[in-house]
Design an enzyme around this catalytic site. Structure first.
Site, PDB file in Angstrom:
ATOM      1  N   ARG A 238       0.838  -1.193   0.000  1.00  0.00           N
ATOM      2  CA  ARG A 238       0.000   0.000   0.000  1.00  0.00           C
ATOM      3  C   ARG A 238       0.880   1.254   0.000  1.00  0.00           C
ATOM      4  O   ARG A 238       2.090   1.170   0.177  1.00  0.00           O
ATOM      5  CB  ARG A 238      -0.911   0.004   1.245  1.00  0.00           C
ATOM      6  CG  ARG A 238      -2.004  -1.031   1.215  1.00  0.00           C
ATOM      7  CD  ARG A 238      -2.758  -1.109   2.544  1.00  0.00           C
ATOM      8  NE  ARG A 238      -1.932  -1.688   3.602  1.00  0.00           N
ATOM      9  CZ  ARG A 238      -2.335  -1.849   4.856  1.00  0.00           C
ATOM     10  NH1 ARG A 238      -3.547  -1.453   5.211  1.00  0.00           N
ATOM     11  NH2 ARG A 238      -1.532  -2.401   5.741  1.00  0.00           N
TER      12      ARG A 238
ATOM     13  N   HIS B 238      -0.637   1.639  16.277  1.00  0.00           N
ATOM     14  CA  HIS B 238      -0.836   0.432  17.094  1.00  0.00           C
ATOM     15  C   HIS B 238       0.244   0.319  18.169  1.00  0.00           C
ATOM     16  O   HIS B 238       1.006  -0.652  18.242  1.00  0.00           O
ATOM     17  CB  HIS B 238      -0.848  -0.816  16.215  1.00  0.00           C
ATOM     18  CG  HIS B 238      -1.919  -0.818  15.161  1.00  0.00           C
ATOM     19  ND1 HIS B 238      -3.256  -0.919  15.468  1.00  0.00           N
ATOM     20  CD2 HIS B 238      -1.856  -0.699  13.815  1.00  0.00           C
ATOM     21  CE1 HIS B 238      -3.970  -0.889  14.351  1.00  0.00           C
ATOM     22  NE2 HIS B 238      -3.149  -0.747  13.339  1.00  0.00           N
TER      23      HIS B 238
END
Length: 371
Positions: A15, A96
């Site tokens: 990505r 995260h």
């Protein structure tokens, strides 16, 4: 503002933080965009597509980090990236942090202002920048589980959809949020027998209405989890506590009651995973076996389908990214939902769930931004 987009370097991550279409939007707002050469290769966008969109092509990631006021990425910065961040710079990406103390230390030491996609909120209490990747990961979870279930891949050799005269495979989905809903849609679509477990009665009612009785819903208790895991061919872990480490809902002891060759797909692995025996894997080596149970714990599942996921991600992140580029830190002060995405600022943790998970004192976002 100069906005930089380096090429993603995590294993099999295809990505890109900014698509050419997104670059056009930043350029239309008067911003300079610096894109590392080859950054869009995984989605079929070459350097010329970025030039046409208005970007300047940088030869190296080091140039992007050194020259940019804001860095836009997809995955959390790797060790050789976080050392290039600096105070006064904005990092806008998935972080995260709760299960990742080393990255947290690196971001704190850098002094950077780090805004995490996964904790930005909306008026409905949702997580709009996490949702599109949760949709992708939920749907991929069934594809991954079905593939791992094949005998040649170590699984028990069950076709989830079954065939006439042979029962369909069983799928247990733990968590009825965006990931769980999309996993269930895919599993139902291929003909599997599906159960969704959740602790929200209103959500279970919604899911029952959505599927019109085509899935079983169960209130999640230890007993219910055991029964469903023991009978399932594929178990999808889809539990999320925003910003915090995922709860360990399936213990190693429970594996002994499961069918040998059944599959655990841990979509919560970015937040530490919701199975006790989970640890992150990559697309290069996606599975491993513990006590006869196959584990699929790829930490960047949507990276496998970058054309779909990069565009879906950019659709979601563009609005807030433009706010940051247009207004800088003032956007964080003015916009409470964007401020909820602030995880680190000038060496302080500004997200309560992250602070509690890692044992840091939390600094109130508005207070540190105003200082």
């Amino acid at each position: 503002m100069r906005v930089g987009c380096p090429k993603e370097i995590k294993n099999h991550e295809y990505r890109v933080g900014l698509t050419p279409g997104a670059v056009r939007e930043y350029a239309a707002h008067g911003h300079e965009v610096l894109v590392e050469t080859g950054a869009g290769a995984g989605i079929g966008a070459d350097d010329n597509a970025y030039r046409i969109a208005g970007a300047t092509i940088a030869k190296t990631a080091e140039e992007v980090f050194a020259r940019s006021d804001m860095i836009v990425k997809v995955k959390e910065p790797q060790p050789n990236e976080w050392v290039q961040l600096r105070e006064g710079q904005i990092l806008y990406t998935y972080l995260h942090l709760a299960p990742d103390p080393e990255q947290t230390k690196g971001l704190l030491a850098s002094g950077v202002t780090a805004v995490a996609y996964e904790t930005v909120t909306d008026d409905r209490g949702g997580l709009p920048l996490l949702a599109p990747m949760s949709e992708v990961a939920g749907r991929l979870a069934i594809q991954a589980g079905a593939t791992a279930l094949q005998k040649a891949n170590g699984g028990r050799g069950v076709l989830l959809g079954g065939v006439p005269g042979v029962p369909a495979g069983k799928v247990a989905v733990i968590g009825g949020g965006v990931v769980g809903l999309n996993a269930a849609k895919m599993a139902v679509g291929i003909g599997a027998e599906v159960t969704i477990l959740d602790r929200s009665i209103p959500r279970l009612r919604q899911l029952d209405d959505i599927f019109n009785g085509r899935v079983r819903t169960r209130y999640s208790t230890v007993e219910a989890l055991e029964e469903e895991c023991f009978s399932a061919d594929v178990v999808v872990g889809a539990v999320l506590i925003p910003g915090a480490a995922a709860p360990k809902l399936v213990s190693r002891e429970m594996l002994s009651g499961m069918k040998k060759g059944s599959v655990l797909v841990d979509v919560a692995i970015d937040q530490g995973g919701c199975f006790e025996t989970s640890h992150p894997t990559t697309h290069a080596n996606p599975t491993y076996e513990v006590d006869g149970i196959i584990h699929y714990c790829v930490a960047n599942m949507p990276g496998a389908v970058p054309v779909t996921s990069a565009h879906a991600l950019n659709n979601a992140t563009l609005h807030y990214g433009l706010l940051l580029a247009d207004r800088g830190l003032k956007a964080l002060i003015d916009e409470p939902h964007l401020r909820n995405g602030l995880n680190v600022h000038k060496g302080r943790i500004t997200n309560r769930a992250v602070a509690e998970a890692l044992g840091y004192e939390m600094a109130e976002p508005k207070a540190v931004l105003a200082a």
